[in-house]
Design an enzyme around this catalytic site. Structure first.
Site, PDB file in Angstrom:
ATOM      1  N   TYR A  29      85.432  33.274  22.157  1.00  0.00           N
ATOM      2  CA  TYR A  29      84.565  33.498  23.333  1.00  0.00           C
ATOM      3  C   TYR A  29      85.387  33.400  24.621  1.00  0.00           C
ATOM      4  CZ  TYR A  29      80.616  33.031  20.146  1.00  0.00           C
ATOM      5  OH  TYR A  29      79.722  33.218  19.123  1.00  0.00           O
ATOM      6  N   TRP A  33      80.301  32.398  29.752  1.00  0.00           N
ATOM      7  CA  TRP A  33      78.949  32.545  29.190  1.00  0.00           C
ATOM      8  C   TRP A  33      77.989  31.706  30.012  1.00  0.00           C
ATOM      9  CZ3 TRP A  33      82.273  34.746  25.858  1.00  0.00           C
ATOM     10  CH2 TRP A  33      81.779  35.659  24.911  1.00  0.00           C
ATOM     11  N   TRP A  35      74.746  29.953  29.562  1.00  0.00           N
ATOM     12  CA  TRP A  35      74.297  28.557  29.346  1.00  0.00           C
ATOM     13  C   TRP A  35      75.452  27.648  28.971  1.00  0.00           C
ATOM     14  CZ3 TRP A  35      70.790  26.807  24.695  1.00  0.00           C
ATOM     15  CH2 TRP A  35      71.215  27.375  23.511  1.00  0.00           C
ATOM     16  N   ASP A  36      76.527  28.216  28.436  1.00  0.00           N
ATOM     17  CA  ASP A  36      77.727  27.393  28.181  1.00  0.00           C
ATOM     18  C   ASP A  36      78.229  26.789  29.489  1.00  0.00           C
ATOM     19  OD1 ASP A  36      77.696  29.618  26.017  1.00  0.00           O
ATOM     20  OD2 ASP A  36      79.076  28.122  25.196  1.00  0.00           O
ATOM     21  N   GLN A 101      70.394  34.698  29.190  1.00  0.00           N
ATOM     22  CA  GLN A 101      70.511  33.577  28.250  1.00  0.00           C
ATOM     23  C   GLN A 101      69.628  32.410  28.716  1.00  0.00           C
ATOM     24  OE1 GLN A 101      74.623  32.419  27.465  1.00  0.00           O
ATOM     25  NE2 GLN A 101      74.397  32.910  25.300  1.00  0.00           N
ATOM     26  N   ASP A 159      71.745  33.115  18.141  1.00  0.00           N
ATOM     27  CA  ASP A 159      71.968  34.492  17.694  1.00  0.00           C
ATOM     28  C   ASP A 159      71.395  34.832  16.316  1.00  0.00           C
ATOM     29  OD1 ASP A 159      73.624  33.968  19.860  1.00  0.00           O
ATOM     30  OD2 ASP A 159      75.363  34.967  19.012  1.00  0.00           O
ATOM     31  N   ARG A 192      79.595  33.012  10.157  1.00  0.00           N
ATOM     32  CA  ARG A 192      79.219  34.002  11.164  1.00  0.00           C
ATOM     33  C   ARG A 192      78.108  34.919  10.642  1.00  0.00           C
ATOM     34  NH1 ARG A 192      80.154  33.411  16.234  1.00  0.00           N
ATOM     35  NH2 ARG A 192      80.119  35.661  16.515  1.00  0.00           N
ATOM     36  N   TRP A 346      73.607  29.311  13.371  1.00  0.00           N
ATOM     37  CA  TRP A 346      72.216  29.050  13.754  1.00  0.00           C
ATOM     38  C   TRP A 346      71.230  29.111  12.600  1.00  0.00           C
ATOM     39  CZ3 TRP A 346      71.238  26.705  18.222  1.00  0.00           C
ATOM     40  CH2 TRP A 346      72.205  26.820  19.246  1.00  0.00           C
ATOM     41  N   GLU A 389      82.286  23.872  17.623  1.00  0.00           N
ATOM     42  CA  GLU A 389      81.141  24.586  18.175  1.00  0.00           C
ATOM     43  C   GLU A 389      79.834  24.039  17.599  1.00  0.00           C
ATOM     44  OE1 GLU A 389      81.349  28.771  17.321  1.00  0.00           O
ATOM     45  OE2 GLU A 389      79.555  29.249  18.478  1.00  0.00           O
TER      46      GLU A 389
HETATM   47  C1  DGY Z   1      78.687  36.598  20.120  1.00  0.00           C
HETATM   48  O1  DGY Z   1      79.388  37.563  20.429  1.00  0.00           O
HETATM   49  O2  DGY Z   1      78.658  36.118  18.969  1.00  0.00           O
HETATM   50  C2  DGY Z   1      77.922  35.921  21.161  1.00  0.00           C
HETATM   51  O3  DGY Z   1      77.221  34.832  20.673  1.00  0.00           O
HETATM   52  C3  DGY Z   1      77.076  36.810  21.978  1.00  0.00           C
HETATM   53  O4  DGY Z   1      76.650  36.045  23.063  1.00  0.00           O
END
Ligand code: DGY
Length: 429
Positions: A29, A33, A35-36, A101, A159, A192, A346, A389
């Protein structure tokens, strides 16, 4: 033995600093971002308050003229990430994504202001935050009941939650342009989203791009339209915090708008109550159907201060059932649901930021034992695995990217409060 001192957490924030803004984690990432950054600010606030304000200020450099605050601000083009600015093509400067977000910013800014009373910085940020909240009211409240409609699973921040499985089935991904995922070069594929889910993420993105990121059209015709529990509870809380800031700044003209939004949502949330599950669940607007799933965000009802006595009793039954069978709270998906996956994005892992909000809610509403359990579990996970994470709620193993900004931030926030958590948390946020 992992190195989880405050110093290491601070080092992670500094190392992820790209000059006034932080990336969530390098490689996976590599941009700013939404909310990060809000949570990063809470972490910075424990040792560098100026830098904390700056994190929010740089985030708003990406705000659109209509108040929309995007989920990613792209200042550079990083080959380590897909989909980058050349895929979103929103046509704004600095380049940004076209979705938003969870709006935790107002809540965080209230905490910063209560810490240093910096009126000038608040005066500059306040209208921008208000404009974003007005954007939600204009474009994301299709039933006019204060709840938030999401147009993309990425907007929810959760996500790959199984809550999106059924609503996303209606998304046609057969015409998606060929693309190459980059996330799998950084993280194990079993942590993922799967290919089908990813294809749908890109198909929804391509729909937004095809209508020139017109948020009215997206809200009316987008292929994915769901009332999200997480976004709704977080915005309700944020509107209350923004109201407190409006009052501090004597912005009486805005007070009525904010009060209306709060009142609407307080009544509106009953639409998300799923009696069969005993929890607030997200609801597909296209099929008009509840997800029928209790997730970690269902417990943010207390953070949003909603739910009748009976509803809270049912919610607590769910909490107890999960807490007695799960080593680490709060799994992102109910572990007794067939979609639960302890490692995949998630669909099961524990996220420190959701735990922080949930614990704040539990504590404020008088459930100190539950708040402490969530806090203790979060800190134990970080001590065991490091600043990952997310975390497997069964084994405690770290999942997703390492050296994660918001995990370090939550650590600092909670370790800073230390033993005084019980007394101070209500005052801090
Ligand atoms: C991703 O690319 O996986 C992100 O979570 C999108 O915000």
């Amino acid at each position: 033995m992992t190195d989880t001192t405050d110093k290491t957490a601070q080092k992670i924030l500094r190392a992820n600093d790209r000059g006034g803004y932080t990336v969530p984690t390098p490689g996976l990432y590599p941009y700013q971002w939404n909310w990060d950054s809000a949570f990063a600010a809470l972490g910075f606030a424990t040792f560098d308050l100026n830098r904390a304000w700056q994190e929010v200020e740089t985030l708003f450099q990406g705000q659109w003229t209509d108040g929309f605050l995007p989920h990613i601000v792209f200042r550079v083009d990083e080959p380590s990430y897909f989909p980058g600015p050349s895929i979103w093509r929103t046509g704004v400067t600095p380049p940004t994504s076209g979705i938003t977000q969870p709006p935790v910013v107002a809540t965080v800014v209230r905490a910063l202001f209560e810490q240093d009373n910096n009126r000038d910085r608040l005066e500059a940020l306040y209208p921008k935050i208000l404009a974003w909240h007005r954007w939600f009211a204009t474009y994301r409240d299709p039933l006019n009941n204060g709840l938030v409609m999401t147009s993309h699973p990425w907007e929810t921040g959760r996500d790959n939650s199984p809550e999106w499985d059924v609503p996303a089935r209606g998304v046609d991904s057969s015409k998606v342009e060929p693309y190459e995922r980059r996330d799998l070069g950084h993280v194990d594929s079993d942590m993922r989203p799967k290919k089908d889910d990813y294809d749908r993420y890109i198909a929804i993105l391509e729909f937004g791009r095809s209508v020139g990121w017109n948020h009215k059209t997206i809200a009316e015709k987008g292929p994915f339209r769901v009332l999200d529990v997480g976004l709704s509870f977080i915005l309700l809380r944020a509107n209350r915090d923004l109201l407190a800031l409006a009052e501090a700044l004597s912005r009486s003209d805005d007070v009525d708008f904010l009060r209306d939004r709060i009142e609407l949502a307080e009544y509106g949330v009953s639409y998300l109550w799923d009696e069969a599950i005993g929890a607030f669940c997200s609801r597909d607007l296209i099929a008009d159907k509840s997800s029928g799933m209790c997730t970690s965000t269902s417990f943010l009802a207390l953070y949003a201060d909603v739910g009748s006595v009976d509803q809270r009793a049912r919610l607590f039954e769910n909490f107890k059932r999960i807490a007695t069978t799960t080593r680490y709270m709060l799994p992102s998906t109910d572990p007794h649901h067939s979609a639960f996956d302890s490692k995949r994005y998630w669909r099961g892992p524990v996220w420190a930021v959701v735990n922080l909000m949930a614990a704040i809610g539990f504590y404020e509403q008088g459930y100190a034992l539950e708040a402490d359990r969530i806090r203790e579990d979060t800190l134990s996970l970080i001590k065991k695995a490091g600043f990952f994470e997310a975390f497997d709620p069964i084994s405690g193993e770290g999942t997703g990217g390492p050296d994660f900004t918001w995990t370090a931030a939550v650590w600092l926030y909670w370790s800073g409060l230390g033993q005084h958590f019980k007394d101070d948390i209500g005052e801090m946020v």
